[in-house]
Enzyme design. Sequence first.
Site, PDB file in Angstrom:
ATOM      1  N   SER A 130     -51.718   1.886  14.372  1.00 35.00           N
ATOM      2  CA  SER A 130     -53.148   2.189  14.509  1.00 35.00           C
ATOM      3  C   SER A 130     -53.960   1.734  13.305  1.00 35.00           C
ATOM      4  O   SER A 130     -55.123   1.360  13.439  1.00 35.00           O
ATOM      5  CB  SER A 130     -53.354   3.696  14.689  1.00 35.00           C
ATOM      6  OG  SER A 130     -52.724   4.153  15.855  1.00 35.00           O
ATOM      7  N   GLY A 142     -49.578   8.021  15.674  1.00 34.95           N
ATOM      8  CA  GLY A 142     -50.735   7.151  15.500  1.00 34.95           C
ATOM      9  C   GLY A 142     -51.964   7.830  16.081  1.00 34.95           C
ATOM     10  O   GLY A 142     -51.975   9.055  16.294  1.00 34.95           O
ATOM     11  N   GLY A 175     -62.970  -2.644  16.191  1.00 40.71           N
ATOM     12  CA  GLY A 175     -63.938  -1.593  16.437  1.00 40.71           C
ATOM     13  C   GLY A 175     -63.652  -0.826  17.712  1.00 40.71           C
ATOM     14  O   GLY A 175     -62.568  -0.937  18.289  1.00 40.71           O
ATOM     15  N   ARG A 201     -59.857 -12.664  25.838  1.00 42.19           N
ATOM     16  CA  ARG A 201     -58.735 -13.155  25.029  1.00 42.19           C
ATOM     17  C   ARG A 201     -57.775 -14.013  25.844  1.00 42.19           C
ATOM     18  O   ARG A 201     -57.208 -14.978  25.330  1.00 42.19           O
ATOM     19  CB  ARG A 201     -57.996 -11.964  24.426  1.00 42.19           C
ATOM     20  CG  ARG A 201     -58.842 -11.264  23.383  1.00 42.19           C
ATOM     21  CD  ARG A 201     -58.206  -9.991  22.887  1.00 42.19           C
ATOM     22  NE  ARG A 201     -59.051  -9.372  21.870  1.00 42.19           N
ATOM     23  CZ  ARG A 201     -58.789  -8.218  21.276  1.00 42.19           C
ATOM     24  NH1 ARG A 201     -57.710  -7.531  21.617  1.00 42.19           N
ATOM     25  NH2 ARG A 201     -59.602  -7.735  20.366  1.00 42.19           N
ATOM     26  N   GLU A 240     -50.826   2.833  23.620  1.00 41.91           N
ATOM     27  CA  GLU A 240     -50.346   1.543  24.114  1.00 41.91           C
ATOM     28  C   GLU A 240     -49.067   1.663  24.937  1.00 41.91           C
ATOM     29  O   GLU A 240     -48.780   0.799  25.766  1.00 41.91           O
ATOM     30  CB  GLU A 240     -50.138   0.572  22.942  1.00 41.91           C
ATOM     31  CG  GLU A 240     -49.928  -0.868  23.393  1.00 41.91           C
ATOM     32  CD  GLU A 240     -49.838  -1.864  22.253  1.00 41.91           C
ATOM     33  OE1 GLU A 240     -50.205  -1.504  21.123  1.00 41.91           O
ATOM     34  OE2 GLU A 240     -49.403  -2.994  22.496  1.00 41.91           O
ATOM     35  N   ALA A 287     -55.620  -1.738  13.599  1.00 41.43           N
ATOM     36  CA  ALA A 287     -56.694  -2.048  14.545  1.00 41.43           C
ATOM     37  C   ALA A 287     -57.950  -2.369  13.739  1.00 41.43           C
ATOM     38  O   ALA A 287     -58.470  -1.521  13.028  1.00 41.43           O
ATOM     39  CB  ALA A 287     -56.937  -0.862  15.471  1.00 41.43           C
TER      40      ALA A 287
END
Lengths: 544, 223
Positions: free
Chosen positions: A40, A10, A46, A282, A363, A43
């Site tokens: 990826s 990724g 931005g 979030r 990640e 996503a």
Amino acid sequence: MKEVLVIGSGIAGMACAVRCAEQGAHVTLVSPYPSERSQSVMAAGGINAVTEQCEDGDSVASHIEDTLKGGCWIGGKDAVTGLCSSAKDTLAYLESIGTVFSLDQEGRPLRRAFGGQSHKRTYFCGSSTGKQIVSALVMEVRRHEAAGSIERRLRMHFHSALIESGECYGALLYDEQARGLVPVYASAVVMAVGGQNALFSKTTGSVLCDGYAAGRLFLQGALLKNLEFIQFHPTTLETDQKRILITEAVRGEGGRLFYEDDGQRVYFMEDKYGPKGNLMTRDVVSREIYATGKNVFLDISFLSDRLISQRLQEVRDLCRKYRGIDVSKQPIPVAPSVHFFMGGLAVHLNHETNIERLYAVGECASMYHGANRLGGNSLLAALYGGRVAADDLCAREDAPRHPDFARTRAREQRLLDAASESKSVFPVAYMRDMLADTMRAHMGIARTEESLTQGLVDVEYYQSVAGQINYDTSVSAYENYSLAGILATAHASLSCALAQRESRGSHWRSDAPQTLDDYAYATLVSYNDGAYNVWLDKEREYES
Amino acid sequence: MKVRILRQESPTSEQYWESFEYDGPQDASVAGMLDHLNYSDDIVNDAGQKTRRIAWECSCLQGACGACAMVINGMPALACDTFLKDLEGNEVVLRPLTKFPVIRDLAVDRTSIHHNLKRCDVYIGAYQPLGNQSFSHQYDAAKCLKCGLCLEICPNYTNGNSFFGAVFANDCYLVYARNRQKSRDIKKVYAHHFGNTCSKSLTCMDVCPMDIPTIASMAKLNR
């Protein structure tokens, strides 16, 4: 020539591979599938950066402050400073390899607002920023493939690292074509395998990101960190097989959250937090939606058709295709869902784990985001981390000659062969489904000691029987052998959440709602002969 | 609902048809249906015999990665992007893409797509954009999933030995637009492996899951 093994292709893996190749290394870039299949590409929102054209009053210091604050002050200041200070260069790099950012009528890159940010600093490519970056990086990798400095190997799965005395010499990979384990030796191994979606089954991400590698490395001695911090994205759309992300960009462009009470719309985020309430971080928005106990909707029907077409077309398409919703006329029914794992392999500032010459980026590494990640910072961290790891491993001395791992390989191959003789029709997928039920029930938005303890009891039971069941071998060998690592990651995650008797960011203990100074550190967890040991990184060894 | 699947146990074994009875949700996608067949219970065919689980690729399950490309009722499509309610008749017929070697059942080896782009040096290198190029079209072209649907439907594409199809044309356009120093060379490569042979049926655009207007890439590169 330095030999580097990058596992995962990724954005983080490709960024690392390209940077290594630029510095004269030879890179073997391994993944089961091509980069176009990586998470990826999903996503959407931005990438954050403060550039010369920044919003009035914005600064790198603000970006650092927002990131640390969003992460509830347990992200490392040095790490975050590096991330944010170089964001401008990261953006310039992306442009230099041909990433097409959205522009205004004067040809200047557009920015949008994202949650938890004091200024608009998220650059984007429509609503498929990740995909556009992947396309640009694939071209760069191809350039180095043509030059012979990167060799892609597809249909290869990570099996285990080749480790002796705390040093990594390469990895055992499962070759789908040869149906066997092959050792690949390298001066350094970089893990770029993504998050731990399989723990929860239905998430916003790719089914290929399963947390196996983290779990397997954990069982081999690698430390894991901050596993209790799992980001629930507040706005996802339920479909039959998964939760589809409704990007935060929707709220960045003005989208409003509400529920209905006696036929009246209640804009609960704005009521509680003011005009910018929909763009709280979030973790906050997810908890508030959870607390309403009602069906919550996201409304963008009042936005102009032109704006939706230009900036949110993918959202319009997804809602129409998967739920038959016309976002120009109807609100979108949304609910929080697992989206991102702030926890993962513990890495130092140079992205090296506690195992020498074993790195982790993207990640699967725990870095920068603390207890809650800001939108727009994951792409940034994937690119920056990949390049930091590359610079570090390229600058170090060559690894000593590797020990003989032939017996290790033969032992692991025998185990695989024995498992493949099964005539059972019981699929490992059933065990993974049970695990997901457990994790959703006990590791959700609101957690308690009692519930987490029950979760651990369940996972320990799965672990106790997992090795004794014969599985259906008509599925891939990887699917079968990955179960033990996935269960180990789940066990470690529940252990971290149970140990943290406080609430911080995405880790909310309803039986311990206070945020306590005593816990204002990263959580580390190690494995030793069946014991899962959790402690706080008070010396800030892993993220200063 | 009856489901017929063209199956193959390994790259070297024979293909055969096997039928299943699907009794799951009728609003599911084909991907959802495959999951249901595989994991609702022990998998049995419509004769009640236990059988192998059906192999197919998936990653994103929302039409963004191209993994689950296959032929559905005669049309190349993504399984996660195709819904049972939109299919005609009471039977679903699935087969792997025919222009790639089968790995197992519905999973195929699409390495040739990447191999052809690599061997023709289809990469940007130094970013020196050509003037007056539509950013909107560059954005569209960069959304290509490399799923292979355009190659499956193409009347000119056979095995990727000389004619490389729309997937190749769109990447060529990106190089053309983004590095003016390579624009002349890439047009030659494009003409050799696409432009000179393409009969312009444009079926590639009908099946593209990202709706990439390949004809716009062709218009630029044919000039």
